[in-house]
Design a protein around this motif. Sequence first.
Motif, PDB file in Angstrom:
ATOM      1  N   LEU A  84      -2.479  23.477  68.624  1.00 20.94           N
ATOM      2  CA  LEU A  84      -2.109  22.805  67.383  1.00 20.94           C
ATOM      3  C   LEU A  84      -0.596  22.759  67.206  1.00 20.94           C
ATOM      4  CD1 LEU A  84      -4.851  24.124  64.950  1.00 20.94           C
ATOM      5  CD2 LEU A  84      -4.465  21.749  65.624  1.00 20.94           C
ATOM      6  N   GLN A  85       0.098  23.808  67.617  1.00 21.47           N
ATOM      7  CA  GLN A  85       1.555  23.804  67.525  1.00 21.47           C
ATOM      8  C   GLN A  85       2.162  22.794  68.490  1.00 21.47           C
ATOM      9  OE1 GLN A  85       2.066  25.224  64.339  1.00 21.47           O
ATOM     10  NE2 GLN A  85       3.992  25.075  65.398  1.00 21.47           N
ATOM     11  N   HIS A  86       1.591  22.697  69.684  1.00 17.97           N
ATOM     12  CA  HIS A  86       2.050  21.666  70.623  1.00 17.97           C
ATOM     13  C   HIS A  86       1.798  20.278  70.030  1.00 17.97           C
ATOM     14  CE1 HIS A  86       3.208  24.201  73.942  1.00 17.97           C
ATOM     15  NE2 HIS A  86       2.038  24.809  73.920  1.00 17.97           N
ATOM     16  N   CYS A  87       0.642  20.106  69.417  1.00 17.47           N
ATOM     17  CA  CYS A  87       0.326  18.823  68.766  1.00 17.47           C
ATOM     18  C   CYS A  87       1.318  18.524  67.656  1.00 17.47           C
ATOM     19  CB  CYS A  87      -1.090  18.845  68.203  1.00 17.47           C
ATOM     20  SG  CYS A  87      -2.399  18.842  69.432  1.00 17.47           S
ATOM     21  N   LEU A  88       1.651  19.545  66.876  1.00 18.55           N
ATOM     22  CA  LEU A  88       2.602  19.352  65.789  1.00 18.55           C
ATOM     23  C   LEU A  88       3.971  18.944  66.333  1.00 18.55           C
ATOM     24  CD1 LEU A  88       2.960  19.472  62.736  1.00 18.55           C
ATOM     25  CD2 LEU A  88       3.533  21.890  62.978  1.00 18.55           C
ATOM     26  N   SER A  89       4.363  19.548  67.449  1.00 22.47           N
ATOM     27  CA  SER A  89       5.635  19.173  68.073  1.00 22.47           C
ATOM     28  C   SER A  89       5.617  17.717  68.517  1.00 22.47           C
ATOM     29  CB  SER A  89       5.927  20.073  69.271  1.00 22.47           C
ATOM     30  OG  SER A  89       6.057  21.397  68.860  1.00 22.47           O
ATOM     31  N   TRP A  90       4.512  17.293  69.146  1.00 19.37           N
ATOM     32  CA  TRP A  90       4.409  15.905  69.588  1.00 19.37           C
ATOM     33  C   TRP A  90       4.280  14.960  68.402  1.00 19.37           C
ATOM     34  CZ3 TRP A  90       6.054  13.544  73.563  1.00 19.37           C
ATOM     35  CH2 TRP A  90       6.217  14.250  74.749  1.00 19.37           C
ATOM     36  N   LEU A  91       3.633  15.434  67.343  1.00 19.79           N
ATOM     37  CA  LEU A  91       3.550  14.613  66.133  1.00 19.79           C
ATOM     38  C   LEU A  91       4.947  14.381  65.570  1.00 19.79           C
ATOM     39  CD1 LEU A  91       1.644  13.208  64.151  1.00 19.79           C
ATOM     40  CD2 LEU A  91       1.482  15.356  62.903  1.00 19.79           C
ATOM     41  N   TYR A  92       5.780  15.405  65.604  1.00 21.11           N
ATOM     42  CA  TYR A  92       7.156  15.256  65.148  1.00 21.11           C
ATOM     43  C   TYR A  92       7.905  14.239  66.019  1.00 21.11           C
ATOM     44  CZ  TYR A  92      12.061  16.106  64.355  1.00 21.11           C
ATOM     45  OH  TYR A  92      13.385  15.927  64.103  1.00 21.11           O
ATOM     46  N   ILE A  93       7.751  14.358  67.328  1.00 19.73           N
ATOM     47  CA  ILE A  93       8.416  13.415  68.241  1.00 19.73           C
ATOM     48  C   ILE A  93       7.941  11.995  67.956  1.00 19.73           C
ATOM     49  CG2 ILE A  93       8.582  12.706  70.664  1.00 19.73           C
ATOM     50  CD1 ILE A  93       8.489  15.742  71.359  1.00 19.73           C
ATOM     51  N   LEU A  94       6.651  11.848  67.786  1.00 19.28           N
ATOM     52  CA  LEU A  94       6.077  10.533  67.503  1.00 19.28           C
ATOM     53  C   LEU A  94       6.578   9.996  66.161  1.00 19.28           C
ATOM     54  CD1 LEU A  94       4.131   8.473  68.691  1.00 19.28           C
ATOM     55  CD2 LEU A  94       2.274   9.669  67.548  1.00 19.28           C
ATOM     56  N   GLU A  95       6.638  10.864  65.161  1.00 25.60           N
ATOM     57  CA  GLU A  95       7.152  10.459  63.851  1.00 25.60           C
ATOM     58  C   GLU A  95       8.610  10.015  63.962  1.00 25.60           C
ATOM     59  OE1 GLU A  95       5.828  10.640  60.531  1.00 25.60           O
ATOM     60  OE2 GLU A  95       3.839  10.879  61.406  1.00 25.60           O
ATOM     61  N   GLN A  96       9.400  10.716  64.778  1.00 28.42           N
ATOM     62  CA  GLN A  96      10.801  10.351  64.956  1.00 28.42           C
ATOM     63  C   GLN A  96      10.934   8.976  65.596  1.00 28.42           C
ATOM     64  OE1 GLN A  96      13.470  11.615  63.790  1.00 28.42           O
ATOM     65  NE2 GLN A  96      12.562  13.460  62.975  1.00 28.42           N
ATOM     66  N   LYS A  97      10.010   8.674  66.501  1.00 30.14           N
ATOM     67  CA  LYS A  97      10.044   7.366  67.157  1.00 30.14           C
ATOM     68  C   LYS A  97       9.681   6.255  66.170  1.00 30.14           C
ATOM     69  CE  LYS A  97      10.589   8.971  71.399  1.00 30.14           C
ATOM     70  NZ  LYS A  97      11.763   8.745  72.196  1.00 30.14           N
ATOM     71  N   MET A  98       8.766   6.577  65.238  1.00 32.33           N
ATOM     72  CA  MET A  98       8.280   5.551  64.323  1.00 32.33           C
ATOM     73  C   MET A  98       8.968   5.615  62.961  1.00 32.33           C
ATOM     74  SD  MET A  98       4.224   5.469  65.502  1.00 32.33           S
ATOM     75  CE  MET A  98       3.663   6.269  64.090  1.00 32.33           C
ATOM     76  N   PHE A  99       9.319   6.804  62.490  1.00 38.06           N
ATOM     77  CA  PHE A  99       9.901   6.984  61.156  1.00 38.06           C
ATOM     78  C   PHE A  99      11.057   7.984  61.262  1.00 38.06           C
ATOM     79  CE2 PHE A  99       5.254   6.575  60.716  1.00 38.06           C
ATOM     80  CZ  PHE A  99       5.196   5.337  60.130  1.00 38.06           C
ATOM     81  N   ASP A 100      11.561   8.422  60.115  1.00 40.73           N
ATOM     82  CA  ASP A 100      12.591   9.450  60.065  1.00 40.73           C
ATOM     83  C   ASP A 100      12.093  10.564  59.154  1.00 40.73           C
ATOM     84  OD1 ASP A 100      14.957  10.786  60.463  1.00 40.73           O
ATOM     85  OD2 ASP A 100      15.985   9.750  58.832  1.00 40.73           O
ATOM     86  N   SER A 101      11.846  11.752  59.741  1.00 44.55           N
ATOM     87  CA  SER A 101      11.270  12.830  58.959  1.00 44.55           C
ATOM     88  C   SER A 101      11.832  14.177  59.404  1.00 44.55           C
ATOM     89  CB  SER A 101       9.750  12.824  59.132  1.00 44.55           C
ATOM     90  OG  SER A 101       9.190  13.961  58.544  1.00 44.55           O
ATOM     91  N   CYS A 102      12.259  14.985  58.457  1.00 43.49           N
ATOM     92  CA  CYS A 102      12.751  16.339  58.749  1.00 43.49           C
ATOM     93  C   CYS A 102      11.767  17.404  58.295  1.00 43.49           C
ATOM     94  CB  CYS A 102      14.096  16.571  58.075  1.00 43.49           C
ATOM     95  SG  CYS A 102      15.419  15.588  58.771  1.00 43.49           S
TER      96      CYS A 102
END
Length: 156
Positions: free
Chosen positions: A122-140
Amino acid sequence: QASLLKNDETKALAPASLQKELNNLLKFNPDIAEAHYLSYLNSLRVQDVFSSTHSLLHYFDRLILTGAESKSSGDEGSGRSLRYAALNLAALHCRFGHYQQAELALQEAIRIAQESNDHVCLQHCLSWLYILEQKMFDSCVLLEHSVNKSLHFGLP
């Protein structure tokens, strides 16, 4: 060759000659999971989305069929392979810019990891979700949450 591709690609065989060797090896024994993984890495090197996806899926198929993954991990075997296969597929799609497919594969990995109570996945997924969000949106906010959870579970 896999180690060379990961650490120092210049010392590995040329992509065409490595793929030729792998094809010969797989012709005689198509169930060697490691050969499919090496083919996946080699296909990534030349940016071949079709071959890399094909090899990645065959790698996890062979891993599940041979049962090699469950012998080494002590986990429930194919369930672990399935969630990491979905996670790797999400990473692959993200790398090639297929963000909708990456999101779908990531949702599947999250669903399977939640069912299995696998916090590391789940933590790996969260990391990839962050990367994906960065590609599509801007989120901190997602990054802050990921770092806090990683610290909680002792992950780097």
